[in-house]
Motif scaffolding. Structure first.
Motif, PDB file in Angstrom:
ATOM      1  N   LEU A  50       0.705  -1.330  -0.147  1.00 50.19           N
ATOM      2  CA  LEU A  50      -0.021  -0.073  -0.065  1.00 50.19           C
ATOM      3  C   LEU A  50       0.736   1.223  -0.121  1.00 50.19           C
ATOM      4  CD1 LEU A  50      -3.111   0.699   0.254  1.00 50.19           C
ATOM      5  CD2 LEU A  50      -2.798   1.243   2.549  1.00 50.19           C
ATOM      6  N   SER A  51       2.056   1.069   0.479  1.00 50.05           N
ATOM      7  CA  SER A  51       3.115   2.032   0.558  1.00 50.05           C
ATOM      8  C   SER A  51       2.512   3.702   1.116  1.00 50.05           C
ATOM      9  CB  SER A  51       3.545   2.447  -0.965  1.00 50.05           C
ATOM     10  OG  SER A  51       2.842   2.414  -1.992  1.00 50.05           O
ATOM     11  N   TRP A  52       2.010   3.550   2.104  1.00 48.61           N
ATOM     12  CA  TRP A  52       1.456   4.570   2.934  1.00 48.61           C
ATOM     13  C   TRP A  52       2.659   5.140   3.587  1.00 48.61           C
ATOM     14  CZ3 TRP A  52      -1.546   3.410   7.833  1.00 48.61           C
ATOM     15  CH2 TRP A  52      -1.629   4.518   8.731  1.00 48.61           C
ATOM     16  N   TRP A  87       3.455   9.930  -9.070  1.00 48.17           N
ATOM     17  CA  TRP A  87       3.374   8.870  -8.277  1.00 48.17           C
ATOM     18  C   TRP A  87       4.023   9.196  -6.800  1.00 48.17           C
ATOM     19  CZ3 TRP A  87       8.610   8.225  -7.272  1.00 48.17           C
ATOM     20  CH2 TRP A  87       9.490   8.898  -8.067  1.00 48.17           C
ATOM     21  N   TRP A 151       1.574   9.074  -0.007  1.00 47.46           N
ATOM     22  CA  TRP A 151       1.815   7.730  -0.583  1.00 47.46           C
ATOM     23  C   TRP A 151       2.880   7.786  -1.725  1.00 47.46           C
ATOM     24  CZ3 TRP A 151       0.679   7.128  -5.507  1.00 47.46           C
ATOM     25  CH2 TRP A 151      -0.017   8.036  -6.264  1.00 47.46           C
ATOM     26  N   SER A 153       4.091   5.133  -5.185  1.00 50.50           N
ATOM     27  CA  SER A 153       3.775   3.675  -6.139  1.00 50.50           C
ATOM     28  C   SER A 153       5.237   3.516  -6.254  1.00 50.50           C
ATOM     29  CB  SER A 153       3.326   4.054  -7.305  1.00 50.50           C
ATOM     30  OG  SER A 153       3.313   3.021  -8.341  1.00 50.50           O
ATOM     31  N   HIS A 156       6.765   2.675  -9.582  1.00 53.23           N
ATOM     32  CA  HIS A 156       7.374   3.871 -10.169  1.00 53.23           C
ATOM     33  C   HIS A 156       8.605   4.339  -9.609  1.00 53.23           C
ATOM     34  CE1 HIS A 156       3.125   3.773 -11.654  1.00 53.23           C
ATOM     35  NE2 HIS A 156       3.588   4.561 -12.701  1.00 53.23           N
ATOM     36  N   ILE A 235      -5.548  -3.594  -7.102  1.00 57.26           N
ATOM     37  CA  ILE A 235      -5.911  -2.506  -7.920  1.00 57.26           C
ATOM     38  C   ILE A 235      -7.055  -2.377  -8.819  1.00 57.26           C
ATOM     39  CG2 ILE A 235      -4.555  -0.968  -9.986  1.00 57.26           C
ATOM     40  CD1 ILE A 235      -2.740  -1.226  -7.169  1.00 57.26           C
ATOM     41  N   ARG A 255      -5.655   4.027  -1.002  1.00 50.91           N
ATOM     42  CA  ARG A 255      -5.150   5.132  -1.671  1.00 50.91           C
ATOM     43  C   ARG A 255      -5.236   5.494  -3.150  1.00 50.91           C
ATOM     44  NH1 ARG A 255      -0.831   3.892  -4.900  1.00 50.91           N
ATOM     45  NH2 ARG A 255       0.515   2.090  -4.205  1.00 50.91           N
ATOM     46  N   ASN A 257      -3.932   5.910  -6.834  1.00 50.28           N
ATOM     47  CA  ASN A 257      -2.895   5.161  -7.513  1.00 50.28           C
ATOM     48  C   ASN A 257      -2.560   5.657  -9.016  1.00 50.28           C
ATOM     49  OD1 ASN A 257      -1.005   2.813  -7.515  1.00 50.28           O
ATOM     50  ND2 ASN A 257      -2.093   2.112  -9.070  1.00 50.28           N
ATOM     51  N   THR A 261      -6.401   5.180 -10.823  1.00 51.80           N
ATOM     52  CA  THR A 261      -7.071   3.887 -10.188  1.00 51.80           C
ATOM     53  C   THR A 261      -6.670   3.913  -8.518  1.00 51.80           C
ATOM     54  OG1 THR A 261      -4.631   2.787 -10.255  1.00 51.80           O
ATOM     55  CG2 THR A 261      -6.139   2.610 -12.072  1.00 51.80           C
ATOM     56  N   ALA A 263      -5.464   1.771  -5.036  1.00 49.28           N
ATOM     57  CA  ALA A 263      -5.014   0.616  -4.415  1.00 49.28           C
ATOM     58  C   ALA A 263      -5.478   0.111  -3.053  1.00 49.28           C
ATOM     59  CB  ALA A 263      -3.405   0.874  -4.133  1.00 49.28           C
TER      60      ALA A 263
END
Length: 376
Positions: A50-52, A87, A151, A153, A156, A235, A255, A257, A261, A263
């Motif tokens: 999720l890369s929060w 990103w 956040w 991605s 990326h 996704i 979040r 994306n 999109t 995530a």
């Protein structure tokens, strides 16, 4: 660069975001670096995170300081590279529990404020001042807004860093299979043996293999407890309107994306993930659709959402929850990077480990995260 550094040959095991970040930071210091991946780069936990970017809730002061330094490095990247804005974003985070969780939410808010972490009370009545695309009716009476969160991605970010990796002359070996650290007769690190039997000589090896890291160092006589749980990232197909913020709710975390999109992830379906005889994870699509429906419920107007893809696997979490970072005392020249919050920590951990490898001096920010704490 010192003559000693010119002679150092560095191998980084792991094509996730921490391995890539560490390799780039080492190259910036003029060291020769080979990055070895088991499969495709970012095909493990970094490809389903999720890369929060946050340091919310209750954690040790040392862990909080490291995470805040990690967020600082992302803010620097954001300020210096406008292309990253597609990103990498800092539009804040929103958290709420169920209606019975109000005392815990207030305690979380007080704890965050005590550490100088930006934390604001909100809730059903005021949440649309934070983001108009949040469904007011889904929000608890008491919620938290953390305006400094964001956040990223990771695929990326990995592409961005790998561009620099190649420009600086890094060597990439992909699809090496399960590799092992090899040592000399004195027990010092000597290199890496790949699945096909080929060996790569290196007097420094960094093991950044995500949840497999404890298994990689176990043959060296090193025990690192592994608490990595199963996880899934979904996704969605592109949506017409989306929230700007990261949302952490009782039944879904989500979040924005790239590509308009969303995530999505959570942990309530962990037991529904199965592993077949070929080592492939699977989940019933009805569970995926249920998570997507939970996401629609917290968005204004309950927009029609549909899953475009989902990935499953282990999420890196050390047994005691704290990062495991630095050189193995019993295996000179072998370093490890094993941590939850790999997204938040990726840039700062790569920077600090590169500093330790290049200088031979331990960085004080990593003092409480040393692997030897498990053998003490």
């Amino acid at each position: 660069m010192s003559a000693e550094n010119r002679q150092k040959e560095i191998a980084v095991m792991g094509g996730g975001i921490i391995g890539i970040s560490s390799a780039v930071h080492l190259l910036r210091r003029g060291l020769a670096v080979t990055l070895i991946t088991e499969a495709e780069r970012v095909s493990g936990a970094s490809g389903r995170s999720l890369s929060w970017l946050n340091s919310a809730a209750d954690r040790t002061l040392e862990y909080h300081a490291l995470r805040m330094a990690g967020i600082d490095r992302y803010r620097t990247l954001y300020a210096q590279n406008e292309a990253s804005h597609a990103w990498l974003r800092f539009d804040g985070g929103l958290f709420w529990g169920d209606e019975q969780a109000k005392p815990a939410t207030l305690a979380r808010h007080a704890y965050e404020c005590a550490h100088g972490y930006a934390s604001q009370l909100t809730g059903r009545a005021t949440v649309n001042a934070v983001d108009e695309q949040v469904a007011r009716g889904a929000v608890s009476e008491t919620a938290l807004y953390n305006p400094g969160e964001g956040w990223v991605s990771l695929p990326h970010l990995a592409d961005y860093l790998l561009g620099e990796f190649h420009r600086l002359g890094g060597k990439l070996i992909e699809h090496a299979g399960k590799s092992a650290v090899i040592t000399d007769s004195a027990g010092k690190t000597a290199g890496v043996k790949m699945a096909n039997g080929e060996t790569l000589s290196a007097n420094v090896v960094l093991v950044a293999c995500g949840p497999q890291t404890p298994d990689v160092v176990a043959p060296l006589g090193v025990t690192i407890p592994n608490g990595s749980p199963l996880s899934m990232l979904v996704i969605t197909e592109p949506v017409e309107k989306s929230v700007k913020i990261v949302m952490n709710t009782p039944r879904v975390a989500l979040r924005p994306n790239p590509g308009n999109t969303l995530a999505l992830d959570h942990d309530w379906y962990e037991a529904a993930i199965t592993l077949d005889d070929n080592g492939h994870y699977a989940i019933d699509e009805t569970v995926v659709n249920e998570l997507v429906a939970e996401a629609a419920n917290v968005l204004a107007g309950e927009p029609p959402l549909k899953a475009a893809s989902w990935k499953m696997g282990l999420k890196p979490v050390p047994g005691d929850g704290e990062p495991v970072l630095g050189e193995l005392q019993s295996v000179p020249g072998c370093f490890v990077a094993f941590t939850h919050s790999g997204a938040t920590l990726a840039l700062i951990v790569g920077e600090l480990l590169a500093s330790e490898i290049a200088s031979g001096e331990r960085h004080p920010l990593l003092a409480t995260f040393r692997p030897e704490r498990f053998s003490a």
